[in-house]
Design an enzyme around this catalytic site. Sequence first.
Site, short mmCIF file in Angstrom:
data_model
loop_
_atom_site.label_atom_id
_atom_site.label_comp_id
_atom_site.label_asym_id
_atom_site.label_seq_id
_atom_site.Cartn_x
_atom_site.Cartn_y
_atom_site.Cartn_z
N SER A 24 -19.26 22.71 45.55
CA SER A 24 -19.22 21.17 45.81
C SER A 24 -18.05 20.88 47.61
CB SER A 24 -17.84 20.96 44.91
OG SER A 24 -19.15 21.26 44.38
N LYS A 73 -14.32 18.95 31.74
CA LYS A 73 -15.35 17.69 31.13
C LYS A 73 -14.97 16.98 30.20
CE LYS A 73 -19.21 19.49 34.01
NZ LYS A 73 -20.24 19.69 34.54
N ASN A 94 -18.13 14.86 35.38
CA ASN A 94 -17.76 14.78 35.77
C ASN A 94 -17.65 14.78 37.30
OD1 ASN A 94 -20.20 13.82 36.57
ND2 ASN A 94 -20.81 15.73 37.79
N GLY A 135 -24.53 22.52 24.73
CA GLY A 135 -23.24 22.61 25.08
C GLY A 135 -22.99 21.17 25.95
N GLY A 136 -22.33 20.74 26.74
CA GLY A 136 -22.33 19.70 27.75
C GLY A 136 -23.38 19.37 28.73
N ALA A 137 -24.27 21.05 29.07
CA ALA A 137 -25.38 20.32 29.69
C ALA A 137 -26.72 20.09 29.13
CB ALA A 137 -25.39 21.84 30.96
N ASN A 157 -30.84 26.55 19.90
CA ASN A 157 -28.87 27.20 20.17
C ASN A 157 -28.61 28.28 19.29
OD1 ASN A 157 -26.98 27.02 22.20
ND2 ASN A 157 -26.21 26.19 20.56
N ARG A 158 -27.76 29.09 20.12
CA ARG A 158 -28.07 30.36 19.38
C ARG A 158 -26.97 29.77 18.25
NH1 ARG A 158 -23.23 33.95 23.00
NH2 ARG A 158 -22.48 31.64 22.67
N GLN A 261 -26.65 16.20 41.82
CA GLN A 261 -25.56 15.34 41.30
C GLN A 261 -24.44 15.27 42.70
OE1 GLN A 261 -22.60 16.65 40.53
NE2 GLN A 261 -22.87 19.18 41.70
P1 NAP Z 1 -20.91 24.76 27.78
O1 NAP Z 1 -20.79 23.68 27.16
O2 NAP Z 1 -20.57 25.78 27.46
O3 NAP Z 1 -22.17 25.83 26.63
C1 NAP Z 1 -23.02 27.30 26.57
C2 NAP Z 1 -24.13 26.57 26.44
O4 NAP Z 1 -24.84 28.10 26.76
C3 NAP Z 1 -24.19 26.77 24.98
O5 NAP Z 1 -24.83 26.26 24.26
C4 NAP Z 1 -24.17 28.57 24.25
O6 NAP Z 1 -24.05 28.44 23.09
C5 NAP Z 1 -24.55 28.86 25.62
N1 NAP Z 1 -24.44 30.90 25.50
C6 NAP Z 1 -23.76 30.87 26.30
N2 NAP Z 1 -23.24 32.14 26.39
C7 NAP Z 1 -24.73 32.81 25.10
C8 NAP Z 1 -25.86 33.66 25.25
N3 NAP Z 1 -25.07 34.89 26.03
N4 NAP Z 1 -26.44 33.93 24.20
C9 NAP Z 1 -27.21 32.41 23.68
N5 NAP Z 1 -26.57 31.18 24.22
C10 NAP Z 1 -25.51 31.94 25.32
O7 NAP Z 1 -21.68 25.20 29.41
P2 NAP Z 1 -22.50 23.74 29.91
O8 NAP Z 1 -21.31 22.52 30.69
O9 NAP Z 1 -23.42 23.03 29.70
O10 NAP Z 1 -22.86 24.66 31.09
C11 NAP Z 1 -24.18 25.37 30.82
C12 NAP Z 1 -24.56 26.09 32.02
O11 NAP Z 1 -24.98 24.73 33.02
C13 NAP Z 1 -23.73 26.98 33.00
O12 NAP Z 1 -24.41 28.01 33.60
C14 NAP Z 1 -23.69 26.24 33.84
O13 NAP Z 1 -23.07 26.34 35.49
C15 NAP Z 1 -24.74 25.11 34.41
N6 NAP Z 1 -24.59 24.11 34.72
C16 NAP Z 1 -24.80 23.43 35.99
C17 NAP Z 1 -24.97 22.08 36.40
C18 NAP Z 1 -25.54 22.70 37.81
O14 NAP Z 1 -25.59 21.45 39.04
N7 NAP Z 1 -26.94 22.82 38.48
C19 NAP Z 1 -24.61 21.99 35.82
C20 NAP Z 1 -23.91 21.33 34.63
C21 NAP Z 1 -23.74 22.50 34.18
P3 NAP Z 1 -23.28 28.74 21.83
O15 NAP Z 1 -23.11 27.39 21.38
O16 NAP Z 1 -24.01 29.39 20.68
O17 NAP Z 1 -22.15 29.03 21.77
#
Ligand code: NAP
Length: 288
Positions: A24, A73, A94, A135-137, A157-158, A261
Amino acid sequence: MSENINGHTNIYGVLGYPARHSFSPMIHNFLFKKYSINSVYLAFEIRPENFKNCISCFKMLQFKGFNVTMPFKEEIIHYLDDISKEAKIIGSVNTVIKKGKTYRGFNTDIIGFMKSLEEKNFDFKNNCALVLGAGGAARSTVLGLINKNINKLYIFNRTRSKAIELVKLFKTYSDKEIIIFDSLDALSDKKLKNIGLIVNCTSVGMSGLDNPKDMLVPEKWDLKDKFIFEMIYNPIETKLILKAKSDKALIINGIDMLINQALSSFEIWNGFYPDKKELVKYFKNSIK
Ligand code: NAP
């Protein structure tokens, strides 16, 4: 970054833990310079226990706006005067802007996600989508897809209980049925055939984690002609992207969404939508 930093330079930034890896600052400082805006954008890596004090400092220093990333967030909402309707639905902010004496929160991940699909002419009404993660995304993704009236929506989801929570959350918002898959391996060929979009909203495949070479999509799945949306942007080529390439899928990567974004956050802070083409060119050259 403004070419001439002086006593009037406005401060913006991204607040996260970690935050140093963030692209960013590169994006926003390029735009500030391009449009001769006297502002600077920095990365603030803040330990969770210092988050509250950090927000007080931002307010005391009269920051004009800032981004918030993982893991803040949701927590940031407690320190804002008002949040947008979309941010309220998914409980995630965000982007923050200072308006007079108040602070308002938005979620531009939703816009970033939708724009990235629209740019590839994705047909929402005639497609079924599978969202990986809860999760959030994933909440941003589900809201965007519901708003565009996606034909059918599946989620995996896991942790199943979190998928159930997500489904409950959206029941209060929309009639759209969200079907939970218990396993991806057991999915029938017929169901898979009907899925036109798969979105990875998990951190599986991300650098810095235990198994960055992993992916949730089973190796045996044929992804040909499906839209594969990978939210992860580090590495740029995750295992999922590599499989999507070899299967001849239609790919949208995390960088597309990150840029979209960021452009929307910039618009919230500066009142106009910046030119994307030049930014993309600069960005691609910078990360080579
Ligand atoms: P979050 O709220 O922490 O959610 C993480 C998710 O990943 C949960 O559903 C979690 O499942 C799952 N997970 C994590 N480790 C796992 C594993 N070993 N096996 C299976 N599932 C697993 O994070 P978030 O904010 O949603 O972000 C998720 C991803 O999107 C990140 O990599 C982030 O960098 C990316 N993102 C990218 C952008 C962009 O602009 N490109 C924007 C936002 C987010 P559980 O519920 O089982 O823990």
